[in-house]
Design a protein around this motif. Structure first.
Motif, PDB file in Angstrom:
ATOM      1  N   PRO A   1      15.082   4.083 -35.858  1.00  0.00           N
ATOM      2  CA  PRO A   1      16.169   4.581 -35.010  1.00  0.00           C
ATOM      3  C   PRO A   1      16.826   3.433 -34.245  1.00  0.00           C
ATOM      4  CG  PRO A   1      14.178   5.899 -34.718  1.00  0.00           C
ATOM      5  CD  PRO A   1      13.806   4.725 -35.567  1.00  0.00           C
ATOM      6  N   THR A   2      18.125   3.506 -34.098  1.00  0.00           N
ATOM      7  CA  THR A   2      18.887   2.466 -33.401  1.00  0.00           C
ATOM      8  C   THR A   2      18.359   2.240 -31.997  1.00  0.00           C
ATOM      9  OG1 THR A   2      20.817   3.120 -34.668  1.00  0.00           O
ATOM     10  CG2 THR A   2      21.221   1.754 -32.749  1.00  0.00           C
ATOM     11  N   SER A   3      17.952   3.314 -31.326  1.00  0.00           N
ATOM     12  CA  SER A   3      17.454   3.179 -29.952  1.00  0.00           C
ATOM     13  C   SER A   3      16.187   2.332 -29.894  1.00  0.00           C
ATOM     14  CB  SER A   3      17.203   4.551 -29.330  1.00  0.00           C
ATOM     15  OG  SER A   3      16.355   5.312 -30.164  1.00  0.00           O
ATOM     16  N   VAL A   4      15.420   2.294 -30.973  1.00  0.00           N
ATOM     17  CA  VAL A   4      14.223   1.444 -31.020  1.00  0.00           C
ATOM     18  C   VAL A   4      14.634  -0.009 -31.239  1.00  0.00           C
ATOM     19  CG1 VAL A   4      12.136   0.905 -32.347  1.00  0.00           C
ATOM     20  CG2 VAL A   4      12.695   3.271 -31.804  1.00  0.00           C
ATOM     21  N   LEU A   5      15.599  -0.228 -32.092  1.00  0.00           N
ATOM     22  CA  LEU A   5      16.020  -1.596 -32.417  1.00  0.00           C
ATOM     23  C   LEU A   5      16.742  -2.282 -31.266  1.00  0.00           C
ATOM     24  CD1 LEU A   5      17.235  -0.976 -36.066  1.00  0.00           C
ATOM     25  CD2 LEU A   5      15.076  -1.992 -35.322  1.00  0.00           C
ATOM     26  N   LYS A   6      17.489  -1.528 -30.471  1.00  0.00           N
ATOM     27  CA  LYS A   6      18.245  -2.123 -29.368  1.00  0.00           C
ATOM     28  C   LYS A   6      17.369  -2.434 -28.161  1.00  0.00           C
ATOM     29  CE  LYS A   6      22.765  -0.379 -30.546  1.00  0.00           C
ATOM     30  NZ  LYS A   6      23.926   0.384 -30.130  1.00  0.00           N
ATOM     31  N   GLN A   7      16.221  -1.811 -28.072  1.00  0.00           N
ATOM     32  CA  GLN A   7      15.245  -2.026 -27.010  1.00  0.00           C
ATOM     33  C   GLN A   7      15.815  -1.882 -25.602  1.00  0.00           C
ATOM     34  OE1 GLN A   7      12.680  -5.360 -27.677  1.00  0.00           O
ATOM     35  NE2 GLN A   7      11.658  -4.188 -29.249  1.00  0.00           N
ATOM     36  N   GLY A   8      16.619  -0.872 -25.407  1.00  0.00           N
ATOM     37  CA  GLY A   8      17.150  -0.553 -24.079  1.00  0.00           C
ATOM     38  C   GLY A   8      16.409   0.626 -23.496  1.00  0.00           C
ATOM     39  N   ASP A   9      17.157   1.497 -22.839  1.00  0.00           N
ATOM     40  CA  ASP A   9      16.556   2.679 -22.216  1.00  0.00           C
ATOM     41  C   ASP A   9      15.885   3.584 -23.237  1.00  0.00           C
ATOM     42  OD1 ASP A   9      17.372   1.873 -19.722  1.00  0.00           O
ATOM     43  OD2 ASP A   9      19.188   3.102 -19.712  1.00  0.00           O
ATOM     44  N   GLY A  10      16.512   3.779 -24.379  1.00  0.00           N
ATOM     45  CA  GLY A  10      15.920   4.621 -25.417  1.00  0.00           C
ATOM     46  C   GLY A  10      14.587   4.077 -25.885  1.00  0.00           C
ATOM     47  N   TYR A  11      14.499   2.772 -26.003  1.00  0.00           N
ATOM     48  CA  TYR A  11      13.257   2.152 -26.439  1.00  0.00           C
ATOM     49  C   TYR A  11      12.154   2.337 -25.401  1.00  0.00           C
ATOM     50  CZ  TYR A  11       9.896  -1.251 -28.082  1.00  0.00           C
ATOM     51  OH  TYR A  11       8.743  -1.857 -28.518  1.00  0.00           O
ATOM     52  N   SER A  12      12.507   2.205 -24.144  1.00  0.00           N
ATOM     53  CA  SER A  12      11.490   2.397 -23.098  1.00  0.00           C
ATOM     54  C   SER A  12      10.989   3.838 -23.114  1.00  0.00           C
ATOM     55  CB  SER A  12      12.021   2.001 -21.725  1.00  0.00           C
ATOM     56  OG  SER A  12      13.119   2.796 -21.368  1.00  0.00           O
TER      57      SER A  12
END
Length: 154
Positions: free
Chosen positions: A83-94
């Motif tokens: 998922p893009t949110s995992v790759l970008k390591q921003g709020d979604g990743y946290s």
């Protein structure tokens, strides 16, 4: 330790079931000295990924890593399918990190799958150091989101 609330006394309380998005309630269960169980509405393969995100954290932060080993997957996972949110390591990743860690604090995980659909991942999770996984699927909403419309009279 805190005392059991008065509204519970005299009643048999088995545990607290929490949704995969409400893991803060696990802390409430701990405070009340109740076992907590996670209801994971997605398949076991995604559960496996979520449980592995904390251990994959250092690899995910390095762009040079092109494939990852996820315990419930037979083959390595190409970075490009995450998922893009995992790759970008921003709020979604946290969010992934936080919830993946909280899932391991439960007594068990009820997952929306069945053994014949995901045998490898369920076998892998059953021999891992994660809470016991209970496949209870397939749970489906056959009526769809039309029933949730706010203007619809119930």
């Amino acid at each position: 330790m805190s005392q059991t609330p008065s509204w519970v006394s005299g009643r048999r309380f088995i545990g607290l079931f929490v949704d995969m998005f409400c893991t803060t309630m696990i802390d409430v269960a701990v405070e009340l000295q109740f076992p907590s169980y996670l209801f994971f509405a997605s398949p076991a393969s995604f559960l496996s990924f979520m449980l592995d995100v904390p251990s994959l954290d250092s690899q995910l932060s390095r762009n040079s890593v092109t494939e990852l080993r996820v315990r419930g997957f037979v083959n390595s996972v190409p970075r490009s399918v995450l998922p893009t949110s995992v790759l970008k390591q921003g709020d979604g990743y946290s969010w992934y990190l936080h919830h993946g860690r909280k899932f391991t604090e439960t007594k068990g995980i009820i997952v929306n799958t069945f053994t014949e659909l995901e045998p490898f991942v369920l076998d892998t999770l059953s021999t891992s150091d994660v809470p016991k996984v209970y496949p209870v699927g397939s749970i489906m909403d056959l009526n769809g989101p039309a029933q949730w419309h706010p203007d619809r009279a119930q």
